[in-house]
Write a protein that holds these residues in place. Structure first.
Motif, PDB file in Angstrom:
ATOM      1  N   HIS A  65       4.478  -7.164   4.524  1.00  0.00           N
ATOM      2  CA  HIS A  65       4.983  -5.789   4.569  1.00  0.00           C
ATOM      3  C   HIS A  65       4.324  -4.928   3.483  1.00  0.00           C
ATOM      4  O   HIS A  65       3.898  -3.804   3.757  1.00  0.00           O
ATOM      5  CB  HIS A  65       6.503  -5.775   4.405  1.00  0.00           C
ATOM      6  CG  HIS A  65       7.072  -4.411   4.279  1.00  0.00           C
ATOM      7  ND1 HIS A  65       7.194  -3.548   5.350  1.00  0.00           N
ATOM      8  CD2 HIS A  65       7.529  -3.734   3.196  1.00  0.00           C
ATOM      9  CE1 HIS A  65       7.708  -2.408   4.931  1.00  0.00           C
ATOM     10  NE2 HIS A  65       7.926  -2.497   3.636  1.00  0.00           N
ATOM     11  N   TYR A  66       4.239  -5.428   2.266  1.00  0.00           N
ATOM     12  CA  TYR A  66       3.625  -4.664   1.169  1.00  0.00           C
ATOM     13  C   TYR A  66       2.162  -4.331   1.472  1.00  0.00           C
ATOM     14  O   TYR A  66       1.708  -3.226   1.199  1.00  0.00           O
ATOM     15  CB  TYR A  66       3.699  -5.430  -0.153  1.00  0.00           C
ATOM     16  CG  TYR A  66       5.065  -5.417  -0.800  1.00  0.00           C
ATOM     17  CD1 TYR A  66       5.949  -4.354  -0.647  1.00  0.00           C
ATOM     18  CD2 TYR A  66       5.474  -6.488  -1.580  1.00  0.00           C
ATOM     19  CE1 TYR A  66       7.185  -4.361  -1.248  1.00  0.00           C
ATOM     20  CE2 TYR A  66       6.718  -6.498  -2.186  1.00  0.00           C
ATOM     21  CZ  TYR A  66       7.572  -5.430  -2.021  1.00  0.00           C
ATOM     22  OH  TYR A  66       8.796  -5.432  -2.620  1.00  0.00           O
ATOM     23  N   ASN A  68       0.708  -4.091   4.482  1.00  0.00           N
ATOM     24  CA  ASN A  68       0.678  -3.086   5.546  1.00  0.00           C
ATOM     25  C   ASN A  68       1.109  -1.720   5.042  1.00  0.00           C
ATOM     26  O   ASN A  68       0.522  -0.703   5.427  1.00  0.00           O
ATOM     27  CB  ASN A  68       1.544  -3.519   6.728  1.00  0.00           C
ATOM     28  CG  ASN A  68       0.806  -4.497   7.591  1.00  0.00           C
ATOM     29  OD1 ASN A  68      -0.145  -4.133   8.269  1.00  0.00           O
ATOM     30  ND2 ASN A  68       1.220  -5.744   7.543  1.00  0.00           N
ATOM     31  N   PHE A  69       2.103  -1.670   4.174  1.00  0.00           N
ATOM     32  CA  PHE A  69       2.547  -0.399   3.597  1.00  0.00           C
ATOM     33  C   PHE A  69       1.422   0.221   2.768  1.00  0.00           C
ATOM     34  O   PHE A  69       1.165   1.419   2.847  1.00  0.00           O
ATOM     35  CB  PHE A  69       3.799  -0.607   2.745  1.00  0.00           C
ATOM     36  CG  PHE A  69       4.357   0.659   2.180  1.00  0.00           C
ATOM     37  CD1 PHE A  69       5.067   1.537   2.987  1.00  0.00           C
ATOM     38  CD2 PHE A  69       4.168   0.971   0.837  1.00  0.00           C
ATOM     39  CE1 PHE A  69       5.583   2.721   2.469  1.00  0.00           C
ATOM     40  CE2 PHE A  69       4.675   2.146   0.313  1.00  0.00           C
ATOM     41  CZ  PHE A  69       5.387   3.032   1.128  1.00  0.00           C
ATOM     42  N   TYR A  70       0.731  -0.610   1.992  1.00  0.00           N
ATOM     43  CA  TYR A  70      -0.398  -0.110   1.196  1.00  0.00           C
ATOM     44  C   TYR A  70      -1.487   0.464   2.097  1.00  0.00           C
ATOM     45  O   TYR A  70      -2.009   1.557   1.853  1.00  0.00           O
ATOM     46  CB  TYR A  70      -0.962  -1.229   0.316  1.00  0.00           C
ATOM     47  CG  TYR A  70      -2.164  -0.787  -0.473  1.00  0.00           C
ATOM     48  CD1 TYR A  70      -2.008  -0.152  -1.694  1.00  0.00           C
ATOM     49  CD2 TYR A  70      -3.454  -0.980   0.018  1.00  0.00           C
ATOM     50  CE1 TYR A  70      -3.108   0.278  -2.423  1.00  0.00           C
ATOM     51  CE2 TYR A  70      -4.559  -0.549  -0.704  1.00  0.00           C
ATOM     52  CZ  TYR A  70      -4.378   0.079  -1.917  1.00  0.00           C
ATOM     53  OH  TYR A  70      -5.478   0.512  -2.619  1.00  0.00           O
ATOM     54  N   TRP A  72      -1.202   1.641   5.135  1.00  0.00           N
ATOM     55  CA  TRP A  72      -0.697   2.848   5.798  1.00  0.00           C
ATOM     56  C   TRP A  72      -0.668   4.033   4.837  1.00  0.00           C
ATOM     57  O   TRP A  72      -1.156   5.108   5.158  1.00  0.00           O
ATOM     58  CB  TRP A  72       0.693   2.570   6.363  1.00  0.00           C
ATOM     59  CG  TRP A  72       1.275   3.763   7.046  1.00  0.00           C
ATOM     60  CD1 TRP A  72       2.164   4.654   6.539  1.00  0.00           C
ATOM     61  CD2 TRP A  72       0.992   4.205   8.368  1.00  0.00           C
ATOM     62  NE1 TRP A  72       2.454   5.616   7.455  1.00  0.00           N
ATOM     63  CE2 TRP A  72       1.752   5.362   8.600  1.00  0.00           C
ATOM     64  CE3 TRP A  72       0.184   3.720   9.384  1.00  0.00           C
ATOM     65  CZ2 TRP A  72       1.715   6.053   9.798  1.00  0.00           C
ATOM     66  CZ3 TRP A  72       0.148   4.410  10.583  1.00  0.00           C
ATOM     67  CH2 TRP A  72       0.906   5.554  10.772  1.00  0.00           C
ATOM     68  N   THR A  73      -0.084   3.854   3.644  1.00  0.00           N
ATOM     69  CA  THR A  73       0.080   4.978   2.711  1.00  0.00           C
ATOM     70  C   THR A  73      -1.237   5.436   2.099  1.00  0.00           C
ATOM     71  O   THR A  73      -1.328   6.562   1.626  1.00  0.00           O
ATOM     72  CB  THR A  73       1.078   4.645   1.590  1.00  0.00           C
ATOM     73  OG1 THR A  73       0.636   3.486   0.888  1.00  0.00           O
ATOM     74  CG2 THR A  73       2.474   4.431   2.146  1.00  0.00           C
ATOM     75  N   ASN A  74      -2.250   4.576   2.125  1.00  0.00           N
ATOM     76  CA  ASN A  74      -3.554   4.955   1.581  1.00  0.00           C
ATOM     77  C   ASN A  74      -4.552   5.306   2.679  1.00  0.00           C
ATOM     78  O   ASN A  74      -5.745   5.406   2.412  1.00  0.00           O
ATOM     79  CB  ASN A  74      -4.093   3.835   0.689  1.00  0.00           C
ATOM     80  CG  ASN A  74      -3.322   3.753  -0.598  1.00  0.00           C
ATOM     81  OD1 ASN A  74      -3.524   4.549  -1.501  1.00  0.00           O
ATOM     82  ND2 ASN A  74      -2.389   2.814  -0.680  1.00  0.00           N
ATOM     83  N   ASN A  75      -4.051   5.492   3.891  1.00  0.00           N
ATOM     84  CA  ASN A  75      -4.885   5.859   5.038  1.00  0.00           C
ATOM     85  C   ASN A  75      -6.092   4.949   5.207  1.00  0.00           C
ATOM     86  O   ASN A  75      -7.188   5.396   5.516  1.00  0.00           O
ATOM     87  CB  ASN A  75      -5.329   7.322   4.953  1.00  0.00           C
ATOM     88  CG  ASN A  75      -4.155   8.263   5.111  1.00  0.00           C
ATOM     89  OD1 ASN A  75      -3.337   8.082   6.003  1.00  0.00           O
ATOM     90  ND2 ASN A  75      -4.065   9.237   4.233  1.00  0.00           N
ATOM     91  N   ASP A  77      -7.533   2.750   7.502  1.00  0.00           N
ATOM     92  CA  ASP A  77      -7.322   2.619   8.933  1.00  0.00           C
ATOM     93  C   ASP A  77      -8.416   1.739   9.530  1.00  0.00           C
ATOM     94  O   ASP A  77      -9.473   2.214   9.901  1.00  0.00           O
ATOM     95  CB  ASP A  77      -7.366   4.030   9.546  1.00  0.00           C
ATOM     96  CG  ASP A  77      -7.019   4.042  11.008  1.00  0.00           C
ATOM     97  OD1 ASP A  77      -6.321   3.121  11.466  1.00  0.00           O
ATOM     98  OD2 ASP A  77      -7.454   4.977  11.692  1.00  0.00           O
ATOM     99  N   ARG A 128      -5.740   3.857  14.207  1.00  0.00           N
ATOM    100  CA  ARG A 128      -4.720   4.850  14.589  1.00  0.00           C
ATOM    101  C   ARG A 128      -5.242   5.746  15.654  1.00  0.00           C
ATOM    102  O   ARG A 128      -6.359   6.007  15.823  1.00  0.00           O
ATOM    103  CB  ARG A 128      -4.312   5.668  13.376  1.00  0.00           C
ATOM    104  CG  ARG A 128      -3.562   4.841  12.369  1.00  0.00           C
ATOM    105  CD  ARG A 128      -3.079   5.691  11.242  1.00  0.00           C
ATOM    106  NE  ARG A 128      -2.846   4.821  10.108  1.00  0.00           N
ATOM    107  CZ  ARG A 128      -2.631   5.219   8.909  1.00  0.00           C
ATOM    108  NH1 ARG A 128      -2.590   6.483   8.629  1.00  0.00           N
ATOM    109  NH2 ARG A 128      -2.423   4.382   7.939  1.00  0.00           N
TER     110      ARG A 128
END
Length: 128
Positions: A65-66, A68-70, A72-75, A77, A128
């Motif tokens: 999760h961490y 994937n969150f990193y 996502w939040t840092n774009n 892709d 994305r």
């Protein structure tokens, strides 16, 4: 297939060569996200080993999760290799770096699916 790759390195495993690349601290581990080079799974694993690192093997759902969150939040892709593979035994995916079976429910339904009969290495991420 050629994807980008994520290198995994514990903090105490840094070498002078590893210091030449920029690692990101996430939780209590350090990670390197290759954002320019595309490599097949074997080449990505070899590149990791050259700097005393490994392709990522998720030990917990929280670690997954961490990461994937990193991403996502840092774009960030893209698709990245993990150390997951069924090369040793068809249909039984294990983390190559640890030998442990992949028992986390982190894949989309029906994955990994060995599409086309030649997908034996596991990846994370998406376009994305």
């Amino acid at each position: 297939m050629h994807f980008k790759f994520t290198l995994f390195l514990t903090v105490f495993g840094l070498t002078s060569l590893a210091n030449a690349v920029e690692f990101v601290q996430i939780g209590n581990k350090s990670y390197y996200f290759e954002t320019k080079e595309y490599r097949n799974w074997y080449d990505a694993a070899q590149s990791c080993h050259q700097i005393n690192a490994d392709l990522i093997s998720f030990e917990t759902y929280l670690e997954w999760h961490y990461i994937n969150f990193y991403l996502w939040t840092n774009n960030i892709d893209d698709i990245y290799w993990t150390s997951g593979t069924d090369l040793a035994e068809q249909g039984k995916h294990r983390w190559f770096e640890t030998g442990n079976p992949i028992d986390l429910e982190i894949w989309y339904p029906g994955e990994p699916n060995n599409m086309g009969g030649d997908e034996h290495c596991d990846e994370i991420g998406s376009k994305r």
